[in-house]
Design a protein around this motif. Sequence first.
Motif, short mmCIF file in Angstrom:
data_model
loop_
_atom_site.label_atom_id
_atom_site.label_comp_id
_atom_site.label_asym_id
_atom_site.label_seq_id
_atom_site.Cartn_x
_atom_site.Cartn_y
_atom_site.Cartn_z
N ASP A 127 -85.36 10.18 7.00
CA ASP A 127 -84.34 10.54 6.02
C ASP A 127 -84.20 12.05 5.87
O ASP A 127 -83.14 12.56 5.50
N ALA A 128 -85.29 12.78 6.16
CA ALA A 128 -85.27 14.25 6.07
C ALA A 128 -84.76 14.88 7.36
O ALA A 128 -84.72 16.12 7.47
N GLY A 129 -84.39 14.06 8.34
CA GLY A 129 -83.89 14.58 9.60
C GLY A 129 -84.97 15.13 10.51
O GLY A 129 -84.68 15.93 11.41
N LYS A 130 -86.21 14.69 10.30
CA LYS A 130 -87.34 15.25 11.06
C LYS A 130 -87.90 14.29 12.10
O LYS A 130 -88.98 14.52 12.65
N ALA A 131 -87.18 13.20 12.39
CA ALA A 131 -87.71 12.18 13.29
C ALA A 131 -88.09 12.77 14.65
O ALA A 131 -89.20 12.58 15.15
N GLY A 132 -87.16 13.49 15.26
CA GLY A 132 -87.41 14.06 16.57
C GLY A 132 -88.55 15.06 16.55
O GLY A 132 -89.39 15.08 17.46
N GLU A 133 -88.62 15.87 15.50
CA GLU A 133 -89.67 16.88 15.38
C GLU A 133 -91.05 16.22 15.28
O GLU A 133 -92.02 16.66 15.92
N VAL A 134 -91.14 15.16 14.47
CA VAL A 134 -92.42 14.47 14.28
C VAL A 134 -92.90 13.84 15.58
O VAL A 134 -94.07 13.99 15.97
N VAL A 135 -92.01 13.14 16.25
CA VAL A 135 -92.38 12.47 17.49
C VAL A 135 -92.74 13.49 18.57
O VAL A 135 -93.70 13.32 19.33
N ARG A 136 -92.00 14.58 18.62
CA ARG A 136 -92.29 15.64 19.58
C ARG A 136 -93.70 16.19 19.36
O ARG A 136 -94.46 16.40 20.31
#
Length: 254
Positions: free
Chosen positions: A135-144
């Motif tokens: 929801d914070a738009g951090k999905a890609g950053e977290v997975v990366r």
Amino acid sequence: MRQPLVVGNWKMNGRLGEAEELARAIAGAEVDWEHVSSGICPPFPLIDRVASAVQDSPVGWGAQNLHQEDSGAFTGEVAGPLLKDLGCTYVIVGHSERRDLFGESNELVAEKFFAAKRNGLIPILCVGETEAERDAGKAGEVVREQVQAVLGDGKEDVFRDAVIAYEPVWAIGTGRTATPEQAQEMHALIRGLIKEAYPITGQSLKILYGGSMKAASAPELMAQEDIDGGLIGGASLKADEFIGILRAAVASDL
């Protein structure tokens, strides 16, 4: 062409008799085994029983976790050499429940990944974002970050003979559902990260979907270009559901 892989994660479920019955039902299923690989990861005390039940079948077995050290004074833990002695092929590392409930950091997960590798086990590295992170738009950053913790400086091809499982934590038990398109987007991101460092391994790497896949949803999910099978939780405890997923995987490979 990446042959599909379907792995059952029984979590903390099963008794001796139930485990043997379920494992035998899966191993004896009418499935075109030439077009799918499979494994079962039961609780530690059930590994030997499951191994006996599926022996001489195409179904492999593995564990849900391991310690980062190969031996030592670590009461209650299980080491890679013992899992290898039990004939395990796979071991799950970094499952979302381990990260959340037991506080496993990216660094610790990476240590467990390498413990599996040095003991000749195939690590199934779980990565994925929480509801708040998406929801914070951090999905890609977290997975990366989760992938990069294992990839390191990229000097060594660590993902050869390994598997990644994408778990959208926000879509497990929340009432929200990950669409096949959302799942494919993250699988493509993960594959792209590996291909940047190792194009050949990135192309051949199996990336499983771990977001509550069921027999009904499996065909559409496995039709996606970068989804190579599933890490199956609840549905792996029901023979008909798990066999249905295996058959969907076969169909995606034909």
